[in-house]
Scaffold this active site. Structure first.
Site, PDB file in Angstrom:
ATOM      1  CG  ASP A 136      -0.938  -6.537  13.284  1.00 11.40           C
ATOM      2  OD1 ASP A 136      -0.182  -6.595  12.299  1.00 11.40           O
ATOM      3  OD2 ASP A 136      -0.629  -5.985  14.366  1.00 11.40           O
ATOM      4  CG  HIS A 138      -2.213  -2.392  12.820  1.00  9.67           C
ATOM      5  ND1 HIS A 138      -1.218  -1.663  12.208  1.00  9.67           N
ATOM      6  CD2 HIS A 138      -2.889  -3.000  11.824  1.00  9.67           C
ATOM      7  CE1 HIS A 138      -1.295  -1.828  10.911  1.00  9.67           C
ATOM      8  NE2 HIS A 138      -2.289  -2.628  10.643  1.00  9.67           N
TER       9      HIS A 138
HETATM   10  N1  UDP Z   1      -1.292   2.894   6.032  1.00  6.02           N
HETATM   11  C1  UDP Z   1      -1.416   4.044   6.777  1.00  6.02           C
HETATM   12  N2  UDP Z   1      -1.227   5.248   6.158  1.00  6.02           N
HETATM   13  C2  UDP Z   1      -0.906   5.352   4.827  1.00  6.02           C
HETATM   14  C3  UDP Z   1      -0.782   4.167   4.082  1.00  6.02           C
HETATM   15  C4  UDP Z   1      -0.978   2.958   4.719  1.00  6.02           C
HETATM   16  O1  UDP Z   1      -1.711   3.988   7.956  1.00  6.02           O
HETATM   17  O2  UDP Z   1      -0.781   6.486   4.319  1.00  6.02           O
HETATM   18  C5  UDP Z   1      -1.463   1.605   6.723  1.00  6.02           C
HETATM   19  C6  UDP Z   1      -2.874   1.110   6.608  1.00  6.02           C
HETATM   20  O3  UDP Z   1      -3.600   1.395   7.783  1.00  6.02           O
HETATM   21  C7  UDP Z   1      -2.701  -0.381   6.455  1.00  6.02           C
HETATM   22  C8  UDP Z   1      -1.304  -0.564   5.965  1.00  6.02           C
HETATM   23  O4  UDP Z   1      -0.632   0.662   6.102  1.00  6.02           O
HETATM   24  O5  UDP Z   1      -2.817  -1.038   7.686  1.00  6.02           O
HETATM   25  C9  UDP Z   1      -1.262  -1.081   4.577  1.00  6.02           C
HETATM   26  O6  UDP Z   1      -1.497  -0.055   3.636  1.00  6.02           O
HETATM   27  P1  UDP Z   1      -1.371  -0.361   2.085  1.00  6.02           P
HETATM   28  O7  UDP Z   1      -2.303   0.484   1.338  1.00  6.02           O
HETATM   29  O8  UDP Z   1       0.005  -0.243   1.637  1.00  6.02           O
HETATM   30  O9  UDP Z   1      -1.890  -1.877   2.101  1.00  6.02           O
HETATM   31  P2  UDP Z   1      -2.424  -2.831   0.992  1.00  6.02           P
HETATM   32  O10 UDP Z   1      -3.923  -2.912   1.135  1.00  6.02           O
HETATM   33  O11 UDP Z   1      -1.994  -2.286  -0.306  1.00  6.02           O
HETATM   34  O12 UDP Z   1      -1.787  -4.146   1.338  1.00  6.02           O
END
Ligand code: UDP
Ligand code: UDP
Length: 456
Positions: A118, A20
């Site tokens: 964001d 982000h």
């Molecule tokens: N994220 C991360 N590391 C992880 C899991 C998630 O940095 O191990 C961050 C990812 O970059 C994203 C946010 O968390 O910006 C959302 O992840 P998630 O998969 O939960 O989102 P979804 O697409 O399911 O809404």
């Protein structure tokens, strides 16, 4: 000072996490450029989590002087010790009182003309409305993932079927259909808290005055046509990408990566990295090591350590010694943009975080996709089946990619016919991306259009 004569200020509210903060900083750099001449304040939480946090955050100090960074207090907020979507979302929610205070004091000194957050911090829309400030969402990824979010509330009303049980998902303008299992973790179980929060975020996004996406028209032409239609019933969508890191960060210690790359043949090296947070299971790490070794290609592999422990201890015995002529393994935070831009780098095995994808495209480097979380499986489908700039090694039963499959994909990317085609395509996109940002380009024009929508 009369209010109208005060310099316009754009406030960016960034969720924790490099994925982000990096593109938000590039947005700040763009707004602060002489052409736009805005004062910028980035509001975020202190960087936490990783041992390499000092290296990670040091790029903030290289921003132009008209950009200030306000770190909000972390208080008793333990949630930012994780980057799971729920935690980041809750962390942003907990920060709203502090954001309100920060905006109040900024408004007493300058004319705040827009608040941009964001998508995980969209609850800030309420604060923007309190202050009468136009509110925009910066969507740091592609239009395909955005159009899913813009449609998910409707899909939720229309059916009770779980996403993984749907045959395929194909929305208007998508160049490739996806399976429900390609969606992020939040969409795998509709009873989950993460799903509820994602729906909530989708609803909040629809209250914004517009969305700025880090994609560009030439990358997703059909979707761009649909999402950017001039229709008052649509939320305005501006494609302003590719926003990639423009300035390298001298303060980052690269563990000798660049010197090593200087000694490798041109275009010979596969760069292997899984973003700021991605890690592999021990079993998968071992298979990847064998896959790289069996491919007999040159490689530079960044291994992120888990919970402070070193993942290199899990590597097959003698791996580093056997491969020392062709391979380098580093554990530090590296300057990815420098590595991708190096003449010796010819391929990128990536977790498909969108910043990494944009950086790879703008460096003319084709990819092997290795999606791990969030919208990365959508990104991988787009790259492999939609745009043709990457290969995806098949995952075998048990969820592991086997060493032979990895070796074959690496060989094909670096030496094969398919690799040549992907490289040609990625170079075309690099040119298109550069054009989009130029004064006659689509992203340049869209950014000007966005800017004229706010009162400067
Ligand atoms: N994220 C991360 N590391 C992880 C899991 C998630 O940095 O191990 C961050 C990812 O970059 C994203 C946010 O968390 O910006 C959302 O992840 P998630 O998969 O939960 O989102 P979804 O697409 O399911 O809404
Ligand atoms: N990055 C870097 N050095 C590293 C790891 C990552 O400079 O060792 C940068 C990378 O260039 C990109 C960002 O961190 O700009 C990661 O963002 P991305 O969206 O690719 O993935 P995320 O980390 O959010 O999953």
């Amino acid at each position: 000072m009369a209010h109208e004569t005060m310099q316009p200020r754009v406030v960016l509210f960034a969720s924790p996490g490099m994925g982000h903060l990096i593109p938000m900083s590039e947005l700040a750099r763009l707004l602060a450029s002489p052409r736009h001449n805005c004062a910028i304040t980035i509001i975020t939480k202190a960087l936490t989590v990783s041992s390499s946090e000092k290296d990670k955050g040091s790029f903030l100090s290289s921003l132009p002087s008209s950009v200030t960074v306000d770190f909000l207090p972390t208080n008793h907020d333990h949630s930012i010790n994780s980057f799971k979507v729920n935690d980041v979302f809750l962390s942003a929610l907990n920060s709203l009182p502090d954001l309100r205070e920060a905006l109040r004091s900024l408004q007493s000194l300058s004319r705040v003309v827009a608040l941009i957050t964001d998508f995980l911090s969209v609850d800030a829309v309420a604060v923007a409305r309190e202050f009468g400030v136009p509110f925009f969402v910066f969507f740091p990824t592609n239009l395909m993932a955005l159009s899913f979010l813009l449609n998910v509330t409707r899909i939720d009303h229309e059916t009770t079927t779980e996403f993984p049980d749907m045959p395929v998902i194909q929305l208007p303008g998508w160049c490739v259909a996806i399976h429900g299992t390609d969606l992020g973790e939040s969409f795998q179980d509709r009873k989950s808290e993460a799903y509820r929060m994602s729906l909530h975020m989708a609803k909040q996004i629809s209250k914004a005055d517009g969305i700025l996406s880090n994609s560009f028209c030439e990358l997703e032409p059909a979707l761009a046509n649909i999402l950017k239609e001039d229709d008052p019933s649509h939320l305005p969508v501006y494609t302003i990408g590719p926003l990639v890191r423009s300035i390298s960060d001298q303060q980052v210690n690269m563990s000798g990566c660049l010197e090593w790359l200087d000694h490798q043949p041109s275009g010979s090296v596969l760069f292997v990295s899984f973003g700021s947070e991605g890690t592999l299971s021990s079993e998968q790490l071992v298979e990847l090591a064998w896959g790289l070794e069996l491919s007999r290609q040159h490689f530079l592999w960044v291994i992120r350590s888990r919970n402070g422990s070193s993942d290199t201890t899990i590597l097959p015995e003698g791996f580093i010694e056997r491969n020392k002529e062709v391979g380098l393994v580093v554990q530090s935070w590296v300057q990815q943009i420098e590595i991708l831009g190096h003449i010796s780098t010819g391929g990128f095995l990536t977790h498909c975080g969108w910043n990494s994808v944009m950086e790879s495209i703008m460096s003319g480097v084709p990819m092997i996709t290795w999606p791990l979380y969030a919208e990365q499986r959508i990104n991988a489908k787009l790259l492999v089946n939609g745009i043709g700039v990457a290969f995806r090694p098949e995952v075998q039963d048990g969820g592991v990619v086997h060493r032979d499959t990895i070796a074959a994909a690496v060989k094909e990317l670096m030496q094969g016919e398919g690799g040549r085609d992907a490289r040609k395509k990625v170079l075309e996109l690099k040119t298109a991306g550069g054009k989009a940002l130029s004064e006659v380009g689509s992203s340049f024009k869209d950014f000007a259009k966005w800017k004229s929508s706010i009162v400067m």
